[in-house]
Design a protein around this motif. Structure first.
Motif, PDB file in Angstrom:
ATOM      1  N   LEU A   1       0.833  -1.208   0.000  1.00  9.04           N
ATOM      2  CA  LEU A   1       0.000   0.000   0.000  1.00  9.04           C
ATOM      3  C   LEU A   1       0.867   1.257   0.000  1.00  9.04           C
ATOM      4  O   LEU A   1       0.563   2.234  -0.696  1.00  9.04           O
ATOM      5  N   ASP A   2       1.951   1.237   0.773  1.00 12.38           N
ATOM      6  CA  ASP A   2       2.877   2.376   0.770  1.00 12.38           C
ATOM      7  C   ASP A   2       3.467   2.581  -0.629  1.00 12.38           C
ATOM      8  O   ASP A   2       3.612   3.720  -1.102  1.00 12.38           O
ATOM      9  N   ALA A   3       3.817   1.481  -1.278  1.00 14.31           N
ATOM     10  CA  ALA A   3       4.394   1.564  -2.622  1.00 14.31           C
ATOM     11  C   ALA A   3       3.378   2.113  -3.619  1.00 14.31           C
ATOM     12  O   ALA A   3       3.729   2.936  -4.479  1.00 14.31           O
ATOM     13  N   TRP A   4       2.122   1.679  -3.523  1.00 16.80           N
ATOM     14  CA  TRP A   4       1.089   2.201  -4.431  1.00 16.80           C
ATOM     15  C   TRP A   4       0.836   3.683  -4.168  1.00 16.80           C
ATOM     16  O   TRP A   4       0.603   4.453  -5.111  1.00 16.80           O
ATOM     17  N   ALA A   5       0.889   4.090  -2.916  1.00 14.44           N
ATOM     18  CA  ALA A   5       0.719   5.514  -2.605  1.00 14.44           C
ATOM     19  C   ALA A   5       1.849   6.337  -3.222  1.00 14.44           C
ATOM     20  O   ALA A   5       1.620   7.409  -3.797  1.00 14.44           O
ATOM     21  N   ASP A   6       3.072   5.826  -3.125  1.00 14.05           N
ATOM     22  CA  ASP A   6       4.206   6.523  -3.734  1.00 14.05           C
ATOM     23  C   ASP A   6       4.035   6.608  -5.255  1.00 14.05           C
ATOM     24  O   ASP A   6       4.330   7.630  -5.880  1.00 14.05           O
ATOM     25  N   LYS A   7       3.578   5.507  -5.844  1.00 18.87           N
ATOM     26  CA  LYS A   7       3.375   5.469  -7.291  1.00 18.87           C
ATOM     27  C   LYS A   7       2.332   6.505  -7.712  1.00 18.87           C
ATOM     28  O   LYS A   7       2.530   7.254  -8.680  1.00 18.87           O
ATOM     29  N   ALA A   8       1.229   6.564  -6.977  1.00 22.35           N
ATOM     30  CA  ALA A   8       0.167   7.517  -7.308  1.00 22.35           C
ATOM     31  C   ALA A   8       0.644   8.955  -7.151  1.00 22.35           C
ATOM     32  O   ALA A   8       0.339   9.822  -7.990  1.00 22.35           O
ATOM     33  N   ARG A   9       1.404   9.228  -6.099  1.00 17.52           N
ATOM     34  CA  ARG A   9       1.934  10.583  -5.914  1.00 17.52           C
ATOM     35  C   ARG A   9       2.897  10.943  -7.035  1.00 17.52           C
ATOM     36  O   ARG A   9       2.963  12.099  -7.466  1.00 17.52           O
ATOM     37  N   GLY A  10       3.645   9.966  -7.523  1.00 15.76           N
ATOM     38  CA  GLY A  10       4.540  10.224  -8.649  1.00 15.76           C
ATOM     39  C   GLY A  10       3.773  10.615  -9.896  1.00 15.76           C
ATOM     40  O   GLY A  10       4.169  11.527 -10.621  1.00 15.76           O
ATOM     41  N   TRP A  11       2.671   9.918 -10.163  1.00 14.74           N
ATOM     42  CA  TRP A  11       1.841  10.273 -11.318  1.00 14.74           C
ATOM     43  C   TRP A  11       1.273  11.680 -11.176  1.00 14.74           C
ATOM     44  O   TRP A  11       1.182  12.424 -12.147  1.00 14.74           O
ATOM     45  N   ALA A  12       0.880  12.026  -9.960  1.00 17.91           N
ATOM     46  CA  ALA A  12       0.216  13.316  -9.722  1.00 17.91           C
ATOM     47  C   ALA A  12       1.189  14.481  -9.633  1.00 17.91           C
ATOM     48  O   ALA A  12       0.764  15.648  -9.666  1.00 17.91           O
ATOM     49  N   ALA A  13       2.486  14.192  -9.537  1.00 18.73           N
ATOM     50  CA  ALA A  13       3.471  15.241  -9.262  1.00 18.73           C
ATOM     51  C   ALA A  13       3.505  16.333 -10.313  1.00 18.73           C
ATOM     52  O   ALA A  13       3.809  17.486 -10.009  1.00 18.73           O
ATOM     53  N   ASP A  14       3.186  15.971 -11.576  1.00 19.29           N
ATOM     54  CA  ASP A  14       3.243  16.979 -12.640  1.00 19.29           C
ATOM     55  C   ASP A  14       1.906  17.696 -12.824  1.00 19.29           C
ATOM     56  O   ASP A  14       1.705  18.383 -13.831  1.00 19.29           O
ATOM     57  N   GLY A  15       1.005  17.540 -11.859  1.00 22.73           N
ATOM     58  CA  GLY A  15      -0.275  18.243 -11.914  1.00 22.73           C
ATOM     59  C   GLY A  15      -1.417  17.435 -12.496  1.00 22.73           C
ATOM     60  O   GLY A  15      -2.563  17.891 -12.516  1.00 22.73           O
ATOM     61  N   ARG A  16      -1.130  16.220 -12.953  1.00 24.31           N
ATOM     62  CA  ARG A  16      -2.189  15.419 -13.569  1.00 24.31           C
ATOM     63  C   ARG A  16      -3.126  14.846 -12.514  1.00 24.31           C
ATOM     64  O   ARG A  16      -2.723  14.570 -11.389  1.00 24.31           O
ATOM     65  N   GLU A  17      -4.384  14.683 -12.895  1.00 23.68           N
ATOM     66  CA  GLU A  17      -5.357  14.028 -12.043  1.00 23.68           C
ATOM     67  C   GLU A  17      -5.150  12.521 -12.130  1.00 23.68           C
ATOM     68  O   GLU A  17      -4.850  11.995 -13.201  1.00 23.68           O
ATOM     69  N   VAL A  18      -5.314  11.831 -11.008  1.00 19.56           N
ATOM     70  CA  VAL A  18      -5.055  10.401 -10.938  1.00 19.56           C
ATOM     71  C   VAL A  18      -6.288   9.684 -10.396  1.00 19.56           C
ATOM     72  O   VAL A  18      -6.880  10.109  -9.402  1.00 19.56           O
ATOM     73  N   PHE A  19      -6.641   8.589 -11.057  1.00 25.38           N
ATOM     74  CA  PHE A  19      -7.729   7.727 -10.613  1.00 25.38           C
ATOM     75  C   PHE A  19      -7.154   6.338 -10.344  1.00 25.38           C
ATOM     76  O   PHE A  19      -6.507   5.758 -11.213  1.00 25.38           O
ATOM     77  N   VAL A  20      -7.388   5.830  -9.137  1.00 28.78           N
ATOM     78  CA  VAL A  20      -6.897   4.508  -8.757  1.00 28.78           C
ATOM     79  C   VAL A  20      -8.097   3.680  -8.306  1.00 28.78           C
ATOM     80  O   VAL A  20      -8.796   4.056  -7.365  1.00 28.78           O
ATOM     81  N   PHE A  21      -8.307   2.554  -8.973  1.00 29.54           N
ATOM     82  CA  PHE A  21      -9.429   1.691  -8.628  1.00 29.54           C
ATOM     83  C   PHE A  21      -8.927   0.321  -8.203  1.00 29.54           C
ATOM     84  O   PHE A  21      -8.059  -0.270  -8.859  1.00 29.54           O
TER      85      PHE A  21
END
Length: 249
Positions: free
Chosen positions: A208-228
């Motif tokens: 879960l920590d790794a997925w949170a890091d991954k999602a934050r990486g996607w969002a870092a450039d301002g993009r919206e992120v959807f995780v299901f």
């Protein structure tokens, strides 16, 4: 510095009997399950739209059940994607988009176009299909994500077609299908499909920590992120989503 984009986390659908008494409180009326799920999560991927048309009144009801900032991703109808020649999907795509999805208003998230696992990449056909996906419906902006599930799509030509069309390629963490890391749209759409029954929260803390890091990486450039949280040990998916959300705050 670019401000990080929002990250929304949810599950697939909201009606599943094993969730009663685990995710949903004992005694909660079934008619209130959506309202409850929308109060605990920040997105839901709607599966029923894959199987049948809905009425405008139904989409309006779903809108009213969800709070501000919540998003519904809609799985596109199977008549659009489950066919031999996707370039001939124009009429089905139009029928899907015209069924009243705009009644979701600002709760309308991306539309998921999921291809069969047997569908192979054919550049001309896939390019024609992507050109059928409009940027708006009745004045409401649309966002599209495509989920190919055949390894032949791991091709720079496919990613370039998706990028030119402004369509996001789904990041699918699945034990059965290939995972494509390429980011081709203005947003990220991730489907985590490997929750485990032996973990109370679907994934263990490290995962879960790794997925949170991954999602934050996607969002870092301002993009919206959807995780299901989809498939896998389905009974664990709400707990996995609820465990992931605070890790992103």
């Amino acid at each position: 510095m670019t401000k990080a984009g929002p990250i929304r986390v949810g599950i697939g659908g909201w009606t599943y009997e094993p969730w009663r008494g685990t995710f949903y409180p004992e005694g909660l009326a079934k008619a209130r399950e959506l309202e409850y799920a929308a109060s605990r999560l920040t997105a839901i991927e709607v599966n029923s739209t894959f199987y049948s048309r809905q009425s405008p009144a139904t989409f309006a009801k779903w809108r009213k059940a969800a709070p501000d900032g919540f998003a519904y991703a809609l799985k596109a109808g199977r008549a659009c994607t489950q066919r031999r020649d996707l370039s001939q999907s124009g009429e089905s795509v139009a029928r899907f988009l015209e069924q009243g999805i705009v009644e979701l208003e600002d709760r309308l998230g991306p539309i998921l176009w999921q291809l069969p696992h047997t569908k192979k990449f054919e550049a001309e056909q896939i390019g024609a299909f992507l050109s059928l996906l409009p940027s708006a419906q009745d004045g409401v902006p649309l966002r599209h994500a495509i989920e190919p599930r055949h390894e032949s799509f791991d091709d720079p030509a496919f990613f370039e077609l998706a990028r030119k069309a402004g369509v996001a390629v789904v990041f699918a963490d699945s034990p059965r299908y290939p995972c494509f890391e390429e980011q081709t749209g203005a947003f990220t759409y991730a489907r985590l499909q490997d929750t485990r029954e032996d973990a109370a929260t679907g994934y263990d803390d490290a995962a879960l920590d790794a997925w949170a890091d991954k999602a934050r990486g996607w969002a870092a450039d301002g993009r919206e992120v959807f995780v299901f949280l989809i498939a896998g040990a389905k009974a664990r998916n709400p707990a996995a989503a609820e465990a992931l959300i605070p890790r992103l705050e």
